[in-house]
Design a protein around this motif. Structure first.
Motif, PDB file in Angstrom:
ATOM      1  N   PRO A 252     -33.881  67.594  66.580  1.00 50.46           N
ATOM      2  CA  PRO A 252     -35.089  68.104  67.239  1.00 50.46           C
ATOM      3  C   PRO A 252     -35.755  67.088  68.157  1.00 50.46           C
ATOM      4  O   PRO A 252     -36.786  67.388  68.760  1.00 50.46           O
ATOM      5  CB  PRO A 252     -35.994  68.440  66.059  1.00 50.46           C
ATOM      6  N   SER A 253     -35.189  65.891  68.287  1.00 54.45           N
ATOM      7  CA  SER A 253     -35.824  64.857  69.106  1.00 54.45           C
ATOM      8  C   SER A 253     -35.910  65.290  70.565  1.00 54.45           C
ATOM      9  O   SER A 253     -35.057  66.015  71.073  1.00 54.45           O
ATOM     10  CB  SER A 253     -35.031  63.547  69.015  1.00 54.45           C
ATOM     11  N   LEU A 254     -36.931  64.814  71.232  1.00 53.48           N
ATOM     12  CA  LEU A 254     -37.096  65.069  72.654  1.00 53.48           C
ATOM     13  C   LEU A 254     -36.159  64.154  73.432  1.00 53.48           C
ATOM     14  O   LEU A 254     -36.199  62.938  73.290  1.00 53.48           O
ATOM     15  CB  LEU A 254     -38.543  64.804  73.072  1.00 53.48           C
ATOM     16  N   VAL A 255     -35.291  64.745  74.241  1.00 51.46           N
ATOM     17  CA  VAL A 255     -34.341  63.979  75.041  1.00 51.46           C
ATOM     18  C   VAL A 255     -34.336  64.524  76.453  1.00 51.46           C
ATOM     19  O   VAL A 255     -34.973  65.530  76.756  1.00 51.46           O
ATOM     20  CB  VAL A 255     -32.917  64.026  74.444  1.00 51.46           C
ATOM     21  N   SER A 256     -33.584  63.857  77.331  1.00 50.61           N
ATOM     22  CA  SER A 256     -33.581  64.231  78.735  1.00 50.61           C
ATOM     23  C   SER A 256     -32.174  64.229  79.294  1.00 50.61           C
ATOM     24  O   SER A 256     -31.328  63.414  78.907  1.00 50.61           O
ATOM     25  CB  SER A 256     -34.443  63.249  79.539  1.00 50.61           C
ATOM     26  N   LEU A 257     -31.916  65.139  80.238  1.00 49.08           N
ATOM     27  CA  LEU A 257     -30.634  65.149  80.928  1.00 49.08           C
ATOM     28  C   LEU A 257     -30.411  63.873  81.718  1.00 49.08           C
ATOM     29  O   LEU A 257     -29.273  63.524  82.046  1.00 49.08           O
ATOM     30  CB  LEU A 257     -30.556  66.351  81.874  1.00 49.08           C
ATOM     31  N   ALA A 258     -31.490  63.174  82.054  1.00 47.63           N
ATOM     32  CA  ALA A 258     -31.345  61.928  82.799  1.00 47.63           C
ATOM     33  C   ALA A 258     -30.599  60.871  82.000  1.00 47.63           C
ATOM     34  O   ALA A 258     -30.136  59.882  82.557  1.00 47.63           O
ATOM     35  CB  ALA A 258     -32.720  61.405  83.213  1.00 47.63           C
ATOM     36  N   SER A 259     -30.456  61.069  80.690  1.00 43.75           N
ATOM     37  CA  SER A 259     -29.721  60.122  79.846  1.00 43.75           C
ATOM     38  C   SER A 259     -28.220  60.403  79.835  1.00 43.75           C
ATOM     39  O   SER A 259     -27.461  59.632  79.232  1.00 43.75           O
ATOM     40  CB  SER A 259     -30.250  60.179  78.405  1.00 43.75           C
ATOM     41  N   ALA A 260     -27.777  61.483  80.478  1.00 42.73           N
ATOM     42  CA  ALA A 260     -26.368  61.861  80.420  1.00 42.73           C
ATOM     43  C   ALA A 260     -25.467  60.795  81.036  1.00 42.73           C
ATOM     44  O   ALA A 260     -24.408  60.464  80.492  1.00 42.73           O
ATOM     45  CB  ALA A 260     -26.153  63.205  81.106  1.00 42.73           C
TER      46      ALA A 260
ATOM     47  N   GLU B 127     -33.825  69.408  71.611  1.00 46.30           N
ATOM     48  CA  GLU B 127     -34.286  69.934  72.880  1.00 46.30           C
ATOM     49  C   GLU B 127     -33.801  69.040  74.011  1.00 46.30           C
ATOM     50  O   GLU B 127     -33.555  67.869  73.836  1.00 46.30           O
ATOM     51  CB  GLU B 127     -35.816  69.968  72.920  1.00 46.30           C
ATOM     52  N   ALA B 128     -33.683  69.621  75.176  1.00 43.18           N
ATOM     53  CA  ALA B 128     -33.340  68.838  76.354  1.00 43.18           C
ATOM     54  C   ALA B 128     -34.271  69.248  77.473  1.00 43.18           C
ATOM     55  O   ALA B 128     -34.440  70.425  77.746  1.00 43.18           O
ATOM     56  CB  ALA B 128     -31.890  69.090  76.761  1.00 43.18           C
ATOM     57  N   ILE B 129     -34.895  68.300  78.086  1.00 43.54           N
ATOM     58  CA  ILE B 129     -35.817  68.580  79.169  1.00 43.54           C
ATOM     59  C   ILE B 129     -35.243  68.030  80.463  1.00 43.54           C
ATOM     60  O   ILE B 129     -34.939  66.849  80.561  1.00 43.54           O
ATOM     61  CB  ILE B 129     -37.193  67.937  78.906  1.00 43.54           C
ATOM     62  N   ALA B 130     -35.068  68.898  81.441  1.00 42.45           N
ATOM     63  CA  ALA B 130     -34.550  68.451  82.726  1.00 42.45           C
ATOM     64  C   ALA B 130     -35.501  67.434  83.331  1.00 42.45           C
ATOM     65  O   ALA B 130     -36.711  67.620  83.313  1.00 42.45           O
ATOM     66  CB  ALA B 130     -34.394  69.646  83.664  1.00 42.45           C
ATOM     67  N   GLN B 131     -34.958  66.358  83.854  1.00 46.07           N
ATOM     68  CA  GLN B 131     -35.793  65.245  84.287  1.00 46.07           C
ATOM     69  C   GLN B 131     -35.257  64.649  85.574  1.00 46.07           C
ATOM     70  O   GLN B 131     -34.072  64.694  85.835  1.00 46.07           O
ATOM     71  CB  GLN B 131     -35.814  64.166  83.195  1.00 46.07           C
ATOM     72  N   GLY B 132     -36.134  64.069  86.367  1.00 47.39           N
ATOM     73  CA  GLY B 132     -35.679  63.353  87.547  1.00 47.39           C
ATOM     74  C   GLY B 132     -36.770  62.451  88.077  1.00 47.39           C
ATOM     75  O   GLY B 132     -37.946  62.770  88.007  1.00 47.39           O
ATOM     76  N   ARG B 133     -36.387  61.307  88.610  1.00 41.03           N
ATOM     77  CA  ARG B 133     -37.367  60.369  89.161  1.00 41.03           C
ATOM     78  C   ARG B 133     -37.795  60.785  90.561  1.00 41.03           C
ATOM     79  O   ARG B 133     -38.871  60.461  91.006  1.00 41.03           O
ATOM     80  CB  ARG B 133     -36.766  58.966  89.212  1.00 41.03           C
ATOM     81  N   ALA B 134     -36.913  61.443  91.297  1.00 40.06           N
ATOM     82  CA  ALA B 134     -37.217  61.761  92.685  1.00 40.06           C
ATOM     83  C   ALA B 134     -37.004  63.236  92.928  1.00 40.06           C
ATOM     84  O   ALA B 134     -36.532  63.966  92.080  1.00 40.06           O
ATOM     85  CB  ALA B 134     -36.329  60.930  93.611  1.00 40.06           C
ATOM     86  N   SER B 135     -37.391  63.657  94.111  1.00 41.74           N
ATOM     87  CA  SER B 135     -37.220  65.047  94.490  1.00 41.74           C
ATOM     88  C   SER B 135     -35.935  65.193  95.281  1.00 41.74           C
ATOM     89  O   SER B 135     -35.708  64.470  96.257  1.00 41.74           O
ATOM     90  CB  SER B 135     -38.407  65.495  95.335  1.00 41.74           C
ATOM     91  N   PHE B 136     -35.058  66.088  94.844  1.00 38.39           N
ATOM     92  CA  PHE B 136     -33.782  66.282  95.507  1.00 38.39           C
ATOM     93  C   PHE B 136     -33.620  67.731  95.913  1.00 38.39           C
ATOM     94  O   PHE B 136     -34.206  68.635  95.337  1.00 38.39           O
ATOM     95  CB  PHE B 136     -32.618  65.863  94.593  1.00 38.39           C
ATOM     96  N   SER B 137     -32.771  67.947  96.891  1.00 35.86           N
ATOM     97  CA  SER B 137     -32.467  69.280  97.363  1.00 35.86           C
ATOM     98  C   SER B 137     -30.956  69.446  97.403  1.00 35.86           C
ATOM     99  O   SER B 137     -30.214  68.473  97.595  1.00 35.86           O
ATOM    100  CB  SER B 137     -33.061  69.495  98.764  1.00 35.86           C
ATOM    101  N   ASN B 138     -30.484  70.684  97.229  1.00 32.03           N
ATOM    102  CA  ASN B 138     -29.052  70.944  97.356  1.00 32.03           C
ATOM    103  C   ASN B 138     -28.534  70.618  98.747  1.00 32.03           C
ATOM    104  O   ASN B 138     -27.339  70.433  98.943  1.00 32.03           O
ATOM    105  CB  ASN B 138     -28.759  72.410  97.041  1.00 32.03           C
ATOM    106  N   LEU B 139     -29.431  70.571  99.723  1.00 36.12           N
ATOM    107  CA  LEU B 139     -29.032  70.302 101.100  1.00 36.12           C
ATOM    108  C   LEU B 139     -29.180  68.829 101.469  1.00 36.12           C
ATOM    109  O   LEU B 139     -28.969  68.454 102.616  1.00 36.12           O
ATOM    110  CB  LEU B 139     -29.858  71.172 102.059  1.00 36.12           C
ATOM    111  N   GLN B 140     -29.543  67.996 100.484  1.00 38.45           N
ATOM    112  CA  GLN B 140     -29.749  66.573 100.733  1.00 38.45           C
ATOM    113  C   GLN B 140     -28.495  65.809 100.331  1.00 38.45           C
ATOM    114  O   GLN B 140     -27.938  66.012  99.250  1.00 38.45           O
ATOM    115  CB  GLN B 140     -30.943  66.075  99.931  1.00 38.45           C
TER     116      GLN B 140
END
Length: 350
Positions: free
Chosen positions: A229-237, A1-14
């Motif tokens: 099946p391990s839990l992973v995150s896109l933040a590790s890419a 599985e991959a769970i989308a992850q992020g530390r901060a809030s971002f916008s496409n306009l930022q």
């Protein structure tokens, strides 16, 4: 599985800051040729995320190159016209794919390369080429037309990925190439939930599996293919790419993906969505989420306060009653508040 992850809030306009180091910058410093081929205005030069790329092409238009040649100008004019026509006429083509394969075919031998290709599909408004929609309609029927359109856009994107992979096999050493494929989000196809007046189609206000459980495929030359099946995150890419290239990984990044079989506990996966306003709610929307060890806690902070506990199983996630698991909820909520500071005036205490 991959769970989308992020530390901060971002916008496409930022815009990202000039001082923010990127994977492309670190790889270029290590001697890599770098290119970003993007089907869309975002992300890329507008968001200042083109830092470190020798070549940037957006929607068939050369947005940046060390030396802008007459050939680049002609390709840009042709790419802009083709991109517009393909979108309006729903043609079975992609100037982004063609730009990526052209770049691969023109590279000098012996130089390592980093190629980032971005396709926006599947994405609202769903408008796949007719041939892929016909393929989907030839299969099992679904009561919601949006599901057919969504599936057709997935098939179209699969075909583009295949074309790039074939080009890599022709022009590079496929046995030594690393491939990382991921999606930035899923889609809620008709989600009904508390506070909504009508079914929701999109990906910007909820943190359920439909939105944040996304594909993550890594093809590593030295690893036997398997489904983990391990839990992973896109933040590790980012760290995974740097480690694969033999480049030092900054300590502030999330750890790289562990590609070999392991018994170590999975890291928690966080996600957040923050919008100044939404057409579906009055006022701002803010939700944060934490998933770990078979459970997910979603805290809605705005426009109302709500805690949702979800248990993961073979059939996906299902609601659980938070009051029946008070210690678990307190632990998950404390972790969420440590990651995403909560405003005491807006959030109720347990």
């Amino acid at each position: 599985e991959a769970i989308a992850q992020g530390r901060a809030s971002f916008s496409n306009l930022q815009k990202a800051g000039d001082g923010l180091p990127t994977v492309a910058e670190r790889l270029r410093e290590a001697g890599y040729l770098t290119a970003a081929i993007l089907d869309g205005a975002l992300p890329g030069t507008f968001a200042n995320l083109d830092q470190g790329f020798d070549l940037v092409v957006q929607r068939g238009v050369v947005a940046r190159t060390p030396l802008f040649t007459l050939s680049d100008a002609l390709h840009s004019l042709w790419g802009a016209a083709r991109s517009w026509a393909d979108e309006k006429l729903r043609r079975d083509a992609s100037v982004t794919t063609e730009a990526a394969t052209r770049w691969l075919s023109q590279l000098p031998a012996g130089r390592p390369l980093f190629l980032h290709v971005y396709w926006p599909h599947p994405h609202r408004p769903y408008s796949p080429p007719r041939r892929y929609l016909e393929l989907v309609l030839a299969g099992p029927a679904h009561s919601d037309e949006a599901v057919h359109l969504y599936d057709a856009e997935i098939r179209f994107t699969d075909a583009q990925v295949e074309r790039v992979l074939r080009s890599i096999a022709r022009h590079r050493e496929p046995d030594t190439s690393w491939i990382l494929f991921a999606a930035d989000h899923g889609e809620e196809l008709g989600r009904t939930a508390f506070g909504l007046g009508e079914p929701y189609y999109g990906h910007s206000i909820f943190l359920y599996d439909a939105s944040v459980h996304v594909p993550l495929i890594v093809r590593a030359p030295t690893v036997t293919p398997r489904r983990d099946p391990s839990l992973v995150s896109l933040a590790s890419a980012a760290a995974t790419i740097l480690r694969a290239a033999g480049v030092s990984v900054p300590a502030e990044l999330e750890p790289p993906l562990r590609l070999e079989p392991h018994a170590a506990p999975a890291l928690p996966a966080y996600a957040s969505v923050r919008k100044a306003e939404s057409a579906h709610y009055e006022g701002p929307v803010e939700r944060v989420s934490l998933r770990m060890e078979g459970w997910r806690l979603v805290e809605t902070r705005k426009p109302f306060h709500q805690l949702e506990l979800l248990q993961q199983g073979a059939e996906g996630e299902r609601p659980a009653e938070p009051s029946e698991h008070p210690e678990l909820v307190r632990d998950l909520l404390a972790r969420l508040h440590a990651r995403y500071a909560a405003d005491a005036d807006d959030v109720e205490k347990l």
